[in-house]
Design a protein around this motif. Structure first.
Motif, PDB file in Angstrom:
ATOM      1  N   CYS A  66       0.592  -1.174   0.238  1.00 41.50           N
ATOM      2  CA  CYS A  66      -0.137   0.036  -0.019  1.00 41.50           C
ATOM      3  C   CYS A  66       1.006   1.182  -0.015  1.00 41.50           C
ATOM      4  CB  CYS A  66      -1.043   0.019   1.000  1.00 41.50           C
ATOM      5  SG  CYS A  66      -2.086   1.553   1.434  1.00 41.50           S
ATOM      6  N   CYS A  93      -0.038   3.498   3.805  1.00 41.82           N
ATOM      7  CA  CYS A  93       0.273   2.948   5.122  1.00 41.82           C
ATOM      8  C   CYS A  93       1.604   1.867   4.987  1.00 41.82           C
ATOM      9  CB  CYS A  93      -0.899   2.239   5.734  1.00 41.82           C
ATOM     10  SG  CYS A  93      -1.481   0.556   4.937  1.00 41.82           S
ATOM     11  N   CYS A 127      -6.863  -0.507  -0.255  1.00 43.29           N
ATOM     12  CA  CYS A 127      -5.819  -1.061   0.739  1.00 43.29           C
ATOM     13  C   CYS A 127      -6.959  -1.447   1.907  1.00 43.29           C
ATOM     14  CB  CYS A 127      -4.976  -0.307   1.343  1.00 43.29           C
ATOM     15  SG  CYS A 127      -4.165  -0.551   2.955  1.00 43.29           S
ATOM     16  N   PHE A 135      -6.627  -1.934   5.012  1.00 50.02           N
ATOM     17  CA  PHE A 135      -6.166  -1.361   6.315  1.00 50.02           C
ATOM     18  C   PHE A 135      -6.336   0.210   6.495  1.00 50.02           C
ATOM     19  CE2 PHE A 135      -3.084  -4.959   5.474  1.00 50.02           C
ATOM     20  CZ  PHE A 135      -3.489  -5.737   6.273  1.00 50.02           C
ATOM     21  N   CYS A 136      -6.301   0.952   5.135  1.00 53.37           N
ATOM     22  CA  CYS A 136      -6.333   2.235   5.312  1.00 53.37           C
ATOM     23  C   CYS A 136      -7.281   2.946   4.100  1.00 53.37           C
ATOM     24  CB  CYS A 136      -4.963   2.945   5.534  1.00 53.37           C
ATOM     25  SG  CYS A 136      -4.061   3.104   3.574  1.00 53.37           S
ATOM     26  N   SER A 154      -6.687   3.513   1.149  1.00 53.30           N
ATOM     27  CA  SER A 154      -5.916   3.875   0.108  1.00 53.30           C
ATOM     28  C   SER A 154      -6.080   3.234  -1.299  1.00 53.30           C
ATOM     29  CB  SER A 154      -4.358   3.896   0.171  1.00 53.30           C
ATOM     30  OG  SER A 154      -4.040   4.975   1.304  1.00 53.30           O
TER      31      SER A 154
HETATM   32 ZN   LIG Z   1      -2.994   1.104   3.297  1.00 54.85          ZN
END
Ligand SMILES: [Zn+2]
Length: 195
Positions: A12, A15, A49, A51-52, A54
């Motif tokens: 990513c 992050c 992504c 997780f974040c 993006s």
């Molecule tokens: Zn990310």
């Protein structure tokens, strides 16, 4: 050929974490026409992504097949048998692949289009990377775009310019002589004829 999807590992840009995502190896737009729209919109290449949130572009090699176009995004030279009158195109980035699909989906040809872009670049007097976006209006105006100052600038070119370029291509067999197999039709290709 039918569409082939594999799993790829992406890092990513937001992050820095790695995650697995699906990526197309083969896109068969004849069997799955909805994939053509996803290429044109860019959605087919975008991953998010987990997780974040993006978004990033999948730039892995991919072969795109349509009724009149077989395009290969790869940094390697690729030979393909049995093109059967299809245009075989090598492209080096996702944006160029999307542009090829837009050109052929609009019923146009990228060879005269590169000449059309060359002429337009000369008239603009700017060293910019023009991309075909779409046909527009009742007169089929050709909409081209280029990045400038962090934004996309758009300009409209009369369809007669494209037709004139088709005429140039038709009258000059040395232009079309090398077009068998998988070829790279881009700015440097067209400029070899116009020095
Ligand atoms: Zn990310």
């Amino acid at each position: 050929m039918s569409s082939v999807i594999t799993s790829v590992s992406l890092c990513c840009p937001g992050c820095g974490k790695e995650y697995e995502a699906q990526a197309y190896r083969h896109v068969d737009a004849v069997a799955e026409p909805e994939l053509r729209d996803k290429v044109i919109s860019g959605e087919l290449f975008l991953r998010t992504c987990p997780f974040c949130g993006s978004r990033q572009l999948v730039t892995d090699p991919v072969i795109y097949r349509d009724n009149h176009l077989l395009a290969c995004l790869s940094d390697r030279k690729l030979e393909v048998e049995g093109l059967d009158g299809m245009a075989g195109r090598l492209v080096s980035d996702v944006g160029s692949l999307i542009e090829k699909v837009k050109i052929f989906t609009a019923g146009l040809d990228d060879v005269p289009m590169e000449f059309c872009k060359f002429v337009t670049r000369q008239e603009l007097g700017k060293d910019v990377d023009l991309k075909f976006l779409r046909l527009d209006g009742a007169d089929n105006d050709i909409i081209l775009a280029y990045p400038e100052g962090g934004q996309m600038q758009m300009l409209s070119v009369g369809f007669n310019v494209y037709e004139d370029c088709c005429g140039i291509v038709g009258r000059n067999p040395e232009i079309t002589r090398g077009l068998g197999g998988m070829v790279r039709i881009d700015r440097s290709w067209v400029e070899q004829f116009l020095r």
